[in-house]
Design a protein around this motif. Sequence first.
Motif: not given
Length: 116
Positions: A26-45
């Motif tokens: 998996t990989l988790a990274f910050r959303d480039i257009d956040p909707k809140a102070p924390v907005h992280v996308l988590v994906i399977p590789k």
Amino acid sequence: MDNDCLFCRIAAGEIPAAVVHETDTTLAFRDIDPKAPVHVLVIPKAHHPDVAAIATADPKAAADLLAAVAAVAEAEGLLADGYRLIFNSGVNGGQEVFHVHAHVVGGKPLGPMVAR
């Protein structure tokens, strides 16, 4: 890997991202257009188009994805006050990148819906 998939290319390191968590699957990274102070996308590789596809094709990868979500929520300090976990699936569900991904959103009261 799907060479036309944005998230596959991020997972492969071809496109930079602000990575906050990574495992073998998996990989988790910050959303480039956040909707809140924390907005992280988590994906399977590995490429799976949506949440139903990963659950059917690779239940272990789906479990790894949820474990990564939990790790991100903890690392981002969201456990005490809560967070929202969003899987958009399909065009009518608002999915824009057709590589399954979870949005971990929090850091403020979100109300009943996340604004678009």
